[in-house]
Motif scaffolding. Structure first.
Motif, mmCIF file in Angstrom:
data_model
loop_
_atom_site.group_PDB
_atom_site.id
_atom_site.type_symbol
_atom_site.label_atom_id
_atom_site.label_comp_id
_atom_site.label_asym_id
_atom_site.label_seq_id
_atom_site.Cartn_x
_atom_site.Cartn_y
_atom_site.Cartn_z
ATOM 1 N N LEU A 87 0.823 -1.206 0.000
ATOM 2 C CA LEU A 87 0.000 0.000 0.000
ATOM 3 C C LEU A 87 0.860 1.261 0.000
ATOM 4 C CD1 LEU A 87 -3.028 0.845 0.190
ATOM 5 C CD2 LEU A 87 -2.700 1.010 2.653
ATOM 6 N N VAL A 88 1.895 1.280 0.838
ATOM 7 C CA VAL A 88 2.782 2.449 0.923
ATOM 8 C C VAL A 88 3.512 2.678 -0.388
ATOM 9 C CG1 VAL A 88 4.850 3.354 2.038
ATOM 10 C CG2 VAL A 88 3.059 2.300 3.411
ATOM 11 N N LYS A 89 4.019 1.602 -0.989
ATOM 12 C CA LYS A 89 4.756 1.735 -2.240
ATOM 13 C C LYS A 89 3.840 2.122 -3.397
ATOM 14 C CE LYS A 89 8.500 0.799 -3.067
ATOM 15 N NZ LYS A 89 9.709 1.659 -3.189
ATOM 16 N N ALA A 90 2.643 1.535 -3.450
ATOM 17 C CA ALA A 90 1.745 1.777 -4.572
ATOM 18 C C ALA A 90 1.212 3.206 -4.596
ATOM 19 C CB ALA A 90 0.582 0.776 -4.529
ATOM 20 N N PHE A 91 0.955 3.773 -3.420
ATOM 21 C CA PHE A 91 0.356 5.109 -3.351
ATOM 22 C C PHE A 91 1.314 6.163 -2.795
ATOM 23 C CE2 PHE A 91 -3.162 2.087 -3.163
ATOM 24 C CZ PHE A 91 -3.992 2.574 -4.171
ATOM 25 N N SER A 92 2.598 5.807 -2.650
ATOM 26 C CA SER A 92 3.611 6.755 -2.145
ATOM 27 C C SER A 92 3.176 7.389 -0.826
ATOM 28 C CB SER A 92 3.892 7.842 -3.195
ATOM 29 O OG SER A 92 4.361 7.269 -4.400
ATOM 30 N N LEU A 93 2.782 6.553 0.107
ATOM 31 C CA LEU A 93 2.290 7.042 1.398
ATOM 32 C C LEU A 93 3.384 6.976 2.466
ATOM 33 C CD1 LEU A 93 -1.181 5.227 1.403
ATOM 34 C CD2 LEU A 93 -0.709 7.606 0.794
ATOM 35 N N ASP A 94 4.474 7.688 2.223
ATOM 36 C CA ASP A 94 5.577 7.669 3.186
ATOM 37 C C ASP A 94 5.301 8.684 4.293
ATOM 38 O OD1 ASP A 94 7.891 7.405 4.545
ATOM 39 O OD2 ASP A 94 9.234 7.705 2.849
ATOM 40 N N PHE A 95 4.470 8.277 5.248
ATOM 41 C CA PHE A 95 4.070 9.190 6.313
ATOM 42 C C PHE A 95 5.231 9.573 7.229
ATOM 43 C CE2 PHE A 95 -0.047 6.963 5.491
ATOM 44 C CZ PHE A 95 -0.748 8.072 5.056
ATOM 45 N N SER A 97 8.501 10.108 6.577
ATOM 46 C CA SER A 97 9.313 11.205 6.051
ATOM 47 C C SER A 97 8.543 12.528 6.114
ATOM 48 C CB SER A 97 9.737 10.906 4.613
ATOM 49 O OG SER A 97 8.614 10.831 3.752
ATOM 50 N N GLN A 98 7.232 12.491 5.872
ATOM 51 C CA GLN A 98 6.424 13.712 5.957
ATOM 52 C C GLN A 98 6.350 14.220 7.393
ATOM 53 O OE1 GLN A 98 2.585 13.363 3.850
ATOM 54 N NE2 GLN A 98 3.431 11.613 2.743
ATOM 55 N N LEU A 99 6.244 13.291 8.337
ATOM 56 C CA LEU A 99 6.165 13.681 9.739
ATOM 57 C C LEU A 99 7.479 14.288 10.210
ATOM 58 C CD1 LEU A 99 4.290 13.638 12.208
ATOM 59 C CD2 LEU A 99 5.231 11.410 12.801
ATOM 60 N N LEU A 100 8.594 13.716 9.784
ATOM 61 C CA LEU A 100 9.900 14.271 10.127
ATOM 62 C C LEU A 100 10.060 15.679 9.562
ATOM 63 C CD1 LEU A 100 12.217 11.159 9.587
ATOM 64 C CD2 LEU A 100 11.509 12.163 11.767
ATOM 65 N N ALA A 101 9.554 15.890 8.349
ATOM 66 C CA ALA A 101 9.642 17.213 7.730
ATOM 67 C C ALA A 101 8.834 18.243 8.517
ATOM 68 C CB ALA A 101 9.163 17.143 6.287
ATOM 69 N N ILE A 102 7.692 17.852 9.028
ATOM 70 C CA ILE A 102 6.870 18.769 9.822
ATOM 71 C C ILE A 102 7.610 19.226 11.059
ATOM 72 C CG2 ILE A 102 4.796 18.887 11.274
ATOM 73 C CD1 ILE A 102 3.378 17.154 9.228
ATOM 74 N N ALA A 107 14.298 15.346 5.653
ATOM 75 C CA ALA A 107 14.146 13.922 5.341
ATOM 76 C C ALA A 107 13.475 13.756 3.995
ATOM 77 C CB ALA A 107 13.324 13.224 6.425
ATOM 78 N N THR A 108 13.957 12.801 3.247
ATOM 79 C CA THR A 108 13.333 12.426 1.988
ATOM 80 C C THR A 108 12.882 10.977 2.095
ATOM 81 O OG1 THR A 108 15.493 11.774 1.096
ATOM 82 C CG2 THR A 108 14.752 14.032 0.644
ATOM 83 N N SER A 109 12.014 10.603 1.191
ATOM 84 C CA SER A 109 11.502 9.241 1.218
ATOM 85 C C SER A 109 12.613 8.263 0.836
ATOM 86 C CB SER A 109 10.329 9.110 0.242
ATOM 87 O OG SER A 109 9.799 7.801 0.281
ATOM 88 N N THR A 110 12.908 7.377 1.747
ATOM 89 C CA THR A 110 13.942 6.365 1.521
ATOM 90 C C THR A 110 13.371 4.993 1.847
ATOM 91 O OG1 THR A 110 14.783 6.520 3.788
ATOM 92 C CG2 THR A 110 15.741 8.026 2.146
ATOM 93 N N ALA A 111 14.185 3.971 1.603
ATOM 94 C CA ALA A 111 13.748 2.609 1.927
ATOM 95 C C ALA A 111 13.499 2.477 3.422
ATOM 96 C CB ALA A 111 14.799 1.597 1.470
ATOM 97 N N GLY A 112 14.286 3.214 4.218
ATOM 98 C CA GLY A 112 14.124 3.150 5.673
ATOM 99 C C GLY A 112 12.822 3.761 6.138
ATOM 100 N N THR A 113 12.480 4.941 5.617
ATOM 101 C CA THR A 113 11.232 5.588 6.034
ATOM 102 C C THR A 113 10.015 4.831 5.515
ATOM 103 O OG1 THR A 113 11.361 7.080 4.108
ATOM 104 C CG2 THR A 113 12.273 7.885 6.201
ATOM 105 N N VAL A 114 10.137 4.233 4.327
ATOM 106 C CA VAL A 114 9.042 3.399 3.802
ATOM 107 C C VAL A 114 8.845 2.181 4.691
ATOM 108 C CG1 VAL A 114 8.358 1.887 1.899
ATOM 109 C CG2 VAL A 114 9.263 4.164 1.411
#
Length: 275
Positions: A87-95, A97-102, A107-114
C-alpha cells in the motif's frame, strides 16, 4: 541556531539605527498550534489508512480456512506488514518522512522511512494511536492487555501430542482426585524445543493440542490426572500420562497410578507428550 545562543539584531527606530542582542529560546512543539495541527492531520490520515487496512484484511482473518490453520499464530503480522508495504509503495504514502519534515528534520523518502511507515501501519490503529500519544497529539490511555489469561482463581492447562507410534485419533482423559494437604502446586513445565519448533508455533496452528487455543480451565483447589489413549500400528490401544509414563488399563483404573497435579492459580501449563 542552537537554543541559548545569543545573536546581534539590527533594526531602525524613528530613523535611528539600533542594535540589540537576541537569545534563541527552544519552544516545545506542543506549544506551537500550527505544528500540532499539521502533525494531527498527518497522523489522522495514518489512522484512517490503518483502519482501512484492518477492515480489508478482516475478511481474510475471519475466513474459516485461515482460522483453521493460522488462528492465534504470527501469520497475521506477516500479512499485515506485506499488505501495508504494498500500500505504501503503490500510493507513495511515506508518512514517516512527511512527519519528520513537519518537525523540522530534513528527510526524503527512503527505503528506511518506507519500512518504518509500513511497520506502523502493520501495527494497525493501536500502533498509530501509540504514535499520537508519544507526540502529544492525543492523551495517553492505558492499553488493555490483549493476551488471554486465566482468572486469578483459575489455572489453564493444555496437552500437546508428538506422534511417534500413535495412529488415528488420540483421546485425552481427565479425572479429579482428592488434593493432598501441603502438596506443591505446579506453576509451569519447561519442554525441550528446537529453534524451528519455537518459530513454527507462532505461524501454524497446532492441531495436536488440546484445546487448540487458550487452555482447559481448572480449579487450583483440586488435583487432576490426565491420561492419553492412542492406537498403535497393530491396532492395540496403549496409555500414557502427561509425564510420559506408560500405563496399563486395569478394571476401573490404571497401573501404575497416573501422576496427579495441582495447579497454582493464574498459571498456564503446557504438557507435551510423545505417543
Amino acid at each position: 541556531m542552537a537554543a541559548g545562543q545569543r545573536v546581534p539584531v539590527s533594526f531602525t527606530d524613528n530613523k535611528i539605527a539600533m542594535t540589540a542582542t537576541a537569545e534563541v529560546i527552544a519552544k516545545d512543539a506542543a506549544d506551537q498550534p500550527e505544528l500540532v495541527y499539521q502533525a494531527s492531520r498527518l497522523l489522522f490520515a495514518m489512522l484512517v489508512m490503518a483502519i482501512i487496512l484492518e477492515s480489508a484484511l478482516a475478511v481474510i482473518f475471519g475466513w474459516r480456512v485461515f482460522l483453521e490453520f493460522f488462528d492465534g499464530r504470527g501469520v497475521r503480522t506477516v500479512v499485515m506488514f506485506a499488505s501495508a508495504y504494498v500500500l505504501v509503495k503503490a500510493f507513495s504514502l511515506d508518512f514517516v518522512s512527511q512527519l519528520l519534515a513537519i518537525y523540522g528534520v530534513p528527510a526524503t523518502s527512503t527505503a528506511g522511512t518506507v519500512l518504518l511507515t509500513s511497520l506502523v501501519l502493520a501495527g494497525g490503529s493501536a500502533s498509530v494511536n501509540a504514535l499520537m500519544v508519544a507526540l502529544g497529539v492525543r492523551q495517553n490511555r492505558r492499553a488493555e492487555d490483549v493476551e488471554r489469561k486465566p482468572g486469578p482463581s483459575k489455572a489453564w492447562v493444555s496437552i500437546s501430542v508428538q506422534r511417534k507410534a500413535a495412529q488415528g485419533p488420540v483421546e485425552v482423559l481427565r479425572s479429579e482426585v482428592d488434593a493432598i494437604a501441603g502438596d506443591a502446586a505446579l506453576v509451569g513445565v519447561v519442554s525441550k524445543q528446537t529453534p524451528a519448533s519455537r518459530l513454527l508455533k507462532y505461524f501454524w496452528r497446532d492441531l495436536n493440542r488440546v484445546p487448540r487455543s487458550a487452555g482447559l480451565e481448572l480449579d487450583p483447589a483440586k488435583c487432576y490426572q490426565f491420561v492419553l489413549a492412542a492406537r498403535g500400528e497393530e491396532g492395540h490401544v496403549f496409555y500414557r500420562d502427561v509425564s510420559g509414563a506408560d500405563l496399563t488399563k486395569t478394571g476401573e483404573g490404571f497401573e501404575p497410578t497416573p501422576r496427579a497435579y495441582r495447579f497454582a492459580a493464574g498459571t498456564v501449563v503446557d504438557f507435551v507428550v510423545q505417543l
